[in-house]
Design a protein around this motif. Structure first.
Motif, PDB file in Angstrom:
ATOM      1  N   ILE A 266       0.832  -1.210   0.000  1.00 57.71           N
ATOM      2  CA  ILE A 266       0.000   0.000   0.000  1.00 57.71           C
ATOM      3  C   ILE A 266       0.867   1.260   0.000  1.00 57.71           C
ATOM      4  CG2 ILE A 266      -1.735   1.285   1.342  1.00 57.71           C
ATOM      5  CD1 ILE A 266      -2.826  -1.624   2.019  1.00 57.71           C
ATOM      6  N   ASN A 267       1.972   1.208   0.744  1.00 51.74           N
ATOM      7  CA  ASN A 267       2.919   2.328   0.723  1.00 51.74           C
ATOM      8  C   ASN A 267       3.478   2.575  -0.664  1.00 51.74           C
ATOM      9  OD1 ASN A 267       2.949   3.362   3.212  1.00 51.74           O
ATOM     10  ND2 ASN A 267       4.579   2.006   3.993  1.00 51.74           N
ATOM     11  N   LEU A 268       3.887   1.502  -1.314  1.00 53.10           N
ATOM     12  CA  LEU A 268       4.542   1.647  -2.621  1.00 53.10           C
ATOM     13  C   LEU A 268       3.567   2.067  -3.709  1.00 53.10           C
ATOM     14  CD1 LEU A 268       6.782  -1.546  -2.464  1.00 53.10           C
ATOM     15  CD2 LEU A 268       7.599   0.827  -2.532  1.00 53.10           C
ATOM     16  N   THR A 269       2.374   1.522  -3.676  1.00 49.76           N
ATOM     17  CA  THR A 269       1.405   1.755  -4.772  1.00 49.76           C
ATOM     18  C   THR A 269       0.534   2.975  -4.512  1.00 49.76           C
ATOM     19  OG1 THR A 269      -0.252   0.400  -3.694  1.00 49.76           O
ATOM     20  CG2 THR A 269       1.201  -0.710  -5.272  1.00 49.76           C
ATOM     21  N   LYS A 270       0.551   3.471  -3.299  1.00 49.16           N
ATOM     22  CA  LYS A 270      -0.327   4.556  -2.868  1.00 49.16           C
ATOM     23  C   LYS A 270      -1.795   4.217  -3.144  1.00 49.16           C
ATOM     24  CE  LYS A 270       3.171   8.082  -3.103  1.00 49.16           C
ATOM     25  NZ  LYS A 270       4.255   7.707  -4.016  1.00 49.16           N
ATOM     26  N   GLY A 271      -2.101   2.933  -3.229  1.00 46.87           N
ATOM     27  CA  GLY A 271      -3.499   2.511  -3.407  1.00 46.87           C
ATOM     28  C   GLY A 271      -4.014   2.639  -4.821  1.00 46.87           C
ATOM     29  N   TYR A 272      -3.133   2.849  -5.822  1.00 49.01           N
ATOM     30  CA  TYR A 272      -3.619   2.923  -7.201  1.00 49.01           C
ATOM     31  C   TYR A 272      -3.988   1.533  -7.696  1.00 49.01           C
ATOM     32  CZ  TYR A 272      -2.751   7.810  -7.829  1.00 49.01           C
ATOM     33  OH  TYR A 272      -2.823   9.159  -7.709  1.00 49.01           O
ATOM     34  N   PRO A 273      -5.249   1.398  -8.157  1.00 50.25           N
ATOM     35  CA  PRO A 273      -5.762   0.064  -8.482  1.00 50.25           C
ATOM     36  C   PRO A 273      -4.875  -0.737  -9.444  1.00 50.25           C
ATOM     37  CG  PRO A 273      -7.577   1.574  -8.357  1.00 50.25           C
ATOM     38  CD  PRO A 273      -6.330   2.396  -8.198  1.00 50.25           C
ATOM     39  N   TYR A 274      -4.410  -0.132 -10.519  1.00 50.99           N
ATOM     40  CA  TYR A 274      -3.615  -0.898 -11.466  1.00 50.99           C
ATOM     41  C   TYR A 274      -2.344  -1.425 -10.797  1.00 50.99           C
ATOM     42  CZ  TYR A 274      -0.694  -2.169 -15.400  1.00 50.99           C
ATOM     43  OH  TYR A 274       0.127  -2.859 -16.236  1.00 50.99           O
ATOM     44  N   PHE A 275      -1.714  -0.576  -9.989  1.00 52.55           N
ATOM     45  CA  PHE A 275      -0.478  -0.984  -9.327  1.00 52.55           C
ATOM     46  C   PHE A 275      -0.736  -2.060  -8.269  1.00 52.55           C
ATOM     47  CE2 PHE A 275       1.160   3.533 -10.373  1.00 52.55           C
ATOM     48  CZ  PHE A 275       1.406   3.135 -11.674  1.00 52.55           C
ATOM     49  N   LEU A 276      -1.892  -1.970  -7.611  1.00 58.31           N
ATOM     50  CA  LEU A 276      -2.232  -3.013  -6.629  1.00 58.31           C
ATOM     51  C   LEU A 276      -2.289  -4.374  -7.315  1.00 58.31           C
ATOM     52  CD1 LEU A 276      -5.066  -1.299  -4.540  1.00 58.31           C
ATOM     53  CD2 LEU A 276      -2.749  -1.871  -3.766  1.00 58.31           C
ATOM     54  N   GLN A 277      -2.902  -4.404  -8.507  1.00 55.06           N
ATOM     55  CA  GLN A 277      -2.980  -5.681  -9.232  1.00 55.06           C
ATOM     56  C   GLN A 277      -1.579  -6.158  -9.612  1.00 55.06           C
ATOM     57  OE1 GLN A 277      -5.810  -7.394  -9.508  1.00 55.06           O
ATOM     58  NE2 GLN A 277      -6.853  -5.688  -8.512  1.00 55.06           N
ATOM     59  N   GLU A 278      -0.759  -5.237 -10.067  1.00 50.10           N
ATOM     60  CA  GLU A 278       0.588  -5.607 -10.508  1.00 50.10           C
ATOM     61  C   GLU A 278       1.394  -6.166  -9.327  1.00 50.10           C
ATOM     62  OE1 GLU A 278       2.339  -6.418 -13.503  1.00 50.10           O
ATOM     63  OE2 GLU A 278       1.639  -4.486 -14.257  1.00 50.10           O
ATOM     64  N   TRP A 279       1.350  -5.480  -8.183  1.00 48.23           N
ATOM     65  CA  TRP A 279       2.119  -5.940  -7.020  1.00 48.23           C
ATOM     66  C   TRP A 279       1.548  -7.239  -6.462  1.00 48.23           C
ATOM     67  CZ3 TRP A 279       4.041  -1.303  -8.286  1.00 48.23           C
ATOM     68  CH2 TRP A 279       5.349  -1.013  -7.879  1.00 48.23           C
ATOM     69  N   GLY A 280       0.215  -7.315  -6.407  1.00 48.14           N
ATOM     70  CA  GLY A 280      -0.427  -8.535  -5.914  1.00 48.14           C
ATOM     71  C   GLY A 280       0.006  -9.723  -6.765  1.00 48.14           C
TER      72      GLY A 280
END
Ligand SMILES: Nc1ncnc2c1ncn2[C@@H]1O[C@H](COP(=O)(O)OP(=O)(O)OP(=O)(O)O)[C@@H](O)[C@H]1O
Ligand SMILES: [Mg+2]
Length: 399
Positions: A266-280
Motif C-alpha cells: 500500500i505504501n509503494l502503490t499509494k493505493g492505485y488500483p492498477y499498481f495493486l494488481q501488478e504488485w499482488g
C-alpha cells in the motif's frame, strides 16, 4: 505459488478479482439508472480519474447493472487517433442494433419505426463508411436529423431513439470511455443531446469516463454541463479498501498476506488500483507458501517496477518527442504534486510562452493535466519516479 491460480488481474479494463472501494459510485449509478428509466430527472454520470484507476472496469460494471435493469446499452470508446472513427461512426452500429432489437420485440411500433427512419436520415448526412450501412434500415425521415449540423442532428436522433425506448418500456444507456478524446463539436453535441433528453424526461442516460481534463472541456463547451452531469472522482483506494483488494482474492484460495506485507504494497502503490494488481500478481508468484510476507513483497517489487518501467510507463514515454520528454522530466524534478507553469519553464531555462505549446501538446496526448489554473500534474500515477529512472541526467534538461 502456483501461477495458474494467481487471482490478480493487471491489465487495461480487466475485471479485478475484488472491485474494492467503489460501492458509492456503483450505488449512485444504480439510483440514476433506476430514476432515468422511470422518467425521473437525474444527472448523467461522467467519471473522472487518472490512468489505471479503474474507470473502464466501472463502466463495464455499470453496463452490466444497466442490462440487469432492462436497459439496452451501447458501449463505445473514443480513440486518440481522430483520423480513425468519429462519434457518429462509433455510435451508429449500436443504435442500429438497439432499434432492431426494439423492433423485433413488437410487430409494429410507430415510435420504433420512426426512430429507424430518423437513424436513416442521420446516416445519410453523416456518411458512415461501413458495409453495414450500405443496407438500409428504413426510408429516411426527411427534415429530421439531416441538417448536417451534428449539434442539432444528434439531439434529434437521441430524442427519437429515447422515445422509441420509452414506448417499449425500456431505457437506453450510452456508455462512452476515453471521453476526453472527443473533439469540441462532438462533446458539445452530446451535451446538447443529453440536455434535450433530460428536459423531456426521456429514458436515456449517458455514462462516461475520461481523464481529468474532461471536466474543463465539457464546461467550456457548454456552461450548463455541470447541471446535467455529476463527476464522480475515481481515485486511489483508501488503505482499508486497498487491503481488501489484495487480501480478499487470496483468501478465497486459503492464502493470506501478512500485515506488514500489505502495508508495504500500500505504501509503494499509494493505493492505485492498477499498481495493486501488478504488485499482488508478482507477490503471489514470488511467494513459495502462505502467508505472503514482507520479504516476498520486497522481491516482487523489483519485478513489478521492471514490468511497469518496460510496459506501462514506457509506452507512454515513447510517444513523446524529445522536447516533450524534457518538459515532463522538469516537472518530475519539481516533485510529485501539481507545479506552476512558470517553475517548469524556469527549470528548462525557457520562458513560459516558449513552453506553452509543449504543455498543450502534452495535455492533448493525455500525459498531463491542469488540476487548477496555471498548475500542471501527471495523469499517470508515479510517473515522476519512472522519469527519474529513465532520464537520470538532469543536466541535459537545458538544451
Ligand atoms: N476497485 C478496484 N479494486 C482493485 N483493482 C481494481 C479496481 N478497479 C480497477 N482495478 C484494476 O486496475 C486496473 C486498471 O483498471 P482500468 O483499466 O479500468 O483503469 P482505467 O482507469 O480505465 O485506466 P486507463 O485510464 O488507462 O484506461 C485493472 O487491472 C483492474 O483490474
Ligand atoms: Mg480505461
Amino acid at each position: 505459488m502456483e501461477r495458474a491460480h494467481n487471482p490478480f488481474a493487471p491489465g487495461a479494463g480487466t475485471p479485478p478479482p475484488e472491485l474494492a472501494g467503489r460501492g458509492d459510485i456503483l450505488e449512485q449509478a444504480g439510483v440514476a439508472l433506476e430514476r432515468i428509466k422511470n422518467g425521473r430527472p437525474e444527472k448523467s454520470l461522467l467519471m473522472v480519474g487518472l490512468r489505471g484507476v479503474g474507470k473502464t472496469v466501472l463502466l463495464n460494471e455499470i453496463q452490466r447493472l444497466a442490462i440487469e435493469k432492462g436497459y439496452k446499452t451501447a458501449f463505445i470508446e473514443a480513440t486518440e487517433n481522430r483520423s480513425k472513427k468519429k462519434l457518429p461512426e462509433l455510435l451508429l452500429p449500436h443504435l442500429r442494433q438497439i432499434l432492431l432489437q426494439l423492433d423485433a420485440g413488437e410487430m409494429f411500433n410507430t415510435y420504433v419505426k420512426r426512430a429507424m427512419r430518423v437513424l436513416q436520415s442521420f446516416i445519410s448526412k453523416f456518411h458512415v463508411q461501413t458495409d453495414l450501412f450500405t443496407v438500409k434500415i428504413a426510408d429516411p425521415e426527411i427534415g429530421v436529423a439531416d441538417s448536417g449540423d451534428l449539434e442539432v442532428d444528434l439531439a434529434q436522433l437521441f430524442t427519437a431513439v429515447a422515445e422509441a425506448a420509452a414506448n417499449r418500456k425500456t431505457g437506453i444507456a450510452i456508455i462512452i470511455d476515453e471521453l476526453q478524446y472527443l473533439d469540441e463539436t462532438e462533446l458539445s453535441a452530446l451535451i446538447i443531446a443529453i440536455h434535450h433528453i433530460s428536459q423531456k424526461g426521456l429514458p436515456l442516460i449517458m455514462v462516461g469516463a475520461g481523464l481529468p481534463q474532461l471536466v474543463g472541456k465539457a464546461g467550456n463547451s457548454k456552461s450548463y454541463a455541470e447541471r446535467l452531469f455529476t463527476y464522480p472522482d475515481v481515485g486511489q483506494l483508501k488503505p482499508e479498501d486497498a487491503r481488501q483488494a489484495l487480501q480478499k482474492p487470496v483468501q478465497h484460495q486459503g492464502v493470506e498476506f501478512t500485515a506488514d506485507a500489505l502495508k508495504e504494497i500500500i505504501n509503494l502503490t499509494k493505493g492505485y488500483p492498477y499498481f495493486l494488481q501488478e504488485w499482488g500478481y508478482h507477490a503471489w508468484n514470488t511467494a513459495a507458501v502462505s502467508p505472503i510476507t514482507l520479504a516476498d513483497v520486497q522481491k516482487a517489487t523489483v519485478i513489478a517496477l521492471k514490468k511497469l518501467d518496460d510496459d506501462f510507463f514506457r509506452v507512454r514515454f515513447d510517444r513523446l518527442t524529445p522536447s516533450e520528454k524534457r518538459y515532463v522530466r522538469a516537472l518530475a524534478e519539481l516533485g510529485n504534486n501539481p507545479q506552476r507553469s512558470g517553475d517548469i519553464a524556469e527549470k528548462l531555462g525557457l520562458s513560459v510562452n516558449t513552453v506553452a505549446p509543449l504543455r498543450s501538446q502534452l495535455i492533448k496526448k493525455g500525459m498531463i493535466y491542469s488540476p487548477a489554473h496555471g498548475d500542471t500534474a501527471f495523469t499517470v500515477p508515479l510517473f515522476e519516479e519512472f522519469l527519474k529512472r529513465a532520464m537520470p541526467d538532469i543536466a541535459a534538461l537545458k538544451g
